[in-house]
Design a protein around this motif. Sequence first.
Motif: not given
Length: 405
Positions: A365-385, A388-396
Motif C-alpha cells: 500500500e506504501l509502494g512506489i506509485g501509490k498516493s495516500l495522504d499522510p494520515i492514511e499512510a500512517l494508519k496503514t503503517y501502524l495497522n501492520n505494527q 506498537i498497537k497500544d499507542i496507535r491512537g496517541d500517534m495518530l
Amino acid sequence: MIKVLHFSDIHLGSGFSHGKINPETGLNTRLEDFINCLSLCIDRAINEPVDLVLFGGDAFPDATPPPYIQEAFAAQFRRLADANIPTILLVGNHDQHSQGNGGASLCIYRTLAVPGFIVGDNLITHKIPTKKGEIQVITLPWLTRASLLTKSKTEGLSLDEINQLLIKALEPVLEEEIRKLDPEIPTILLGHLMVNRARFGAEQFLAVGRGFTIPISLLIRPEIDYVALGHVHKHQNLNPNNDPPVIYPGSIERVDFSEEKEEKGYILIDLKKGEVNWNFQTLPARPFLTIKADLTQVDDPQAALIKAIEKKTIQDTVVRVNYQIRSEQLELINNNAIHDALKAAHSYTIRPEIISQLSRPRLPELGIGKSLDPIEALKTYLNNQEDIKDIRGDMLEAAQSLLNQ
C-alpha cells in the motif's frame, strides 16, 4: 587502407584493493594485470603493424600518479616510439588537475618531444603523415566549464542550463575545425566525453568533477570517417549504421565489480576516405565474480555456503561472497573453512548480511506509485505494527496535531 589501433581508459594504478603484493616483483598483482593488458595492446600495434595509435584518455586514476606507475606507463608507450608508430595521447578527466589546468600526467611527453607523440589537450586538428598516407585527427579532450565559459556566464544557473550553454559554446569551435578539413584525407575525431546515447560502465563512479553530455548529432558528420571515444568503460557503438562508427572501446581492464560482466579490449580499424572497417579485439582481463547465497532458511548454513562456492570457477578470479544469515546461525559458520574454500581465488572478500527476524516485507500500500495522504499512510503503517498497537491512537493524534500546525 590506413590501419589504426584505438584504445582508452587504462587507469594504471587502479583496483589495488582487489590484488596482493607479488613477492617476486614487489608490485601489486592488479597493477601487473593492467600492465599486461596494456602490453598486449602495444604488442598488437607493433606486430600488425598499425600506422597510428589513438589513446582516448585517462591514463591513470588521477593527474599525479606515483613515479613507479608513470614509469610502467612510459615503458610500454616508448615501444611505440621505438617502432616509429605515430601516437596521440588524448587528455581525459582523470589526466587533469582538479583545477582543470591541462593534462599534467601526459604533457611530459610533449615537453620531452617524444618522437611521433602528440598530446591532445586542445580542440584542434592534427594532420599526421603515416606510411600509407596522411590522416586528419581532430582532438577533443575532456572539456570543463572553465574551458568554454567564464564564471560570470554560469553564475546562478542550473546544471542543465550550464550544459546547454557549454554545447552552444562548443558547436562553433568544432564547426570551425570541421570546415578546415581537407576533403581528400580520411578523418577521425578523437574525443574524451560523455555522449547522450552512451550506457555507463564504472565511469559513473570514477568521474571526478562535473563534465557535460554532448549530443551525438554533433559527432555524426559526413566529413568524419570514424569517431574514436574514451571515458565510458563499457564497449559500445553508438551509431550502428556506421556512418560514421561512434565507438567507445571501453577500458582495458576491470576496475571493480561494476565491470564484472563487461568484455575488455581495443579496436582495430582499417580506413580510407569514405570507407571504414572496425573490429573489437578482446583482452584477457582478470575475471571478477560475485557469489550470492541466502542461508536464512537452511539447516546447515556452513555446508550451503561452501556448496555455493564450489559451484563456481574461482581459480585466479577476484571473488566477493555476499551471503544472508540470521544472527542465531552465526555460530554455525566456520570462517576458516570458508577461507579454505576460497584459497584458489586471486583475491576475495566475504560480506555477511545479518537478517533480523523482526524484519517485515515492505507494505504494497506504501509502494512506489501509490498516493495516500499522510494520515492514511500512517494508519496503514501502524495497522501492520503489532508491537506498537497500544499507542496507535496517541500517534495518530500527535500526527494530526503536527499537520494542523
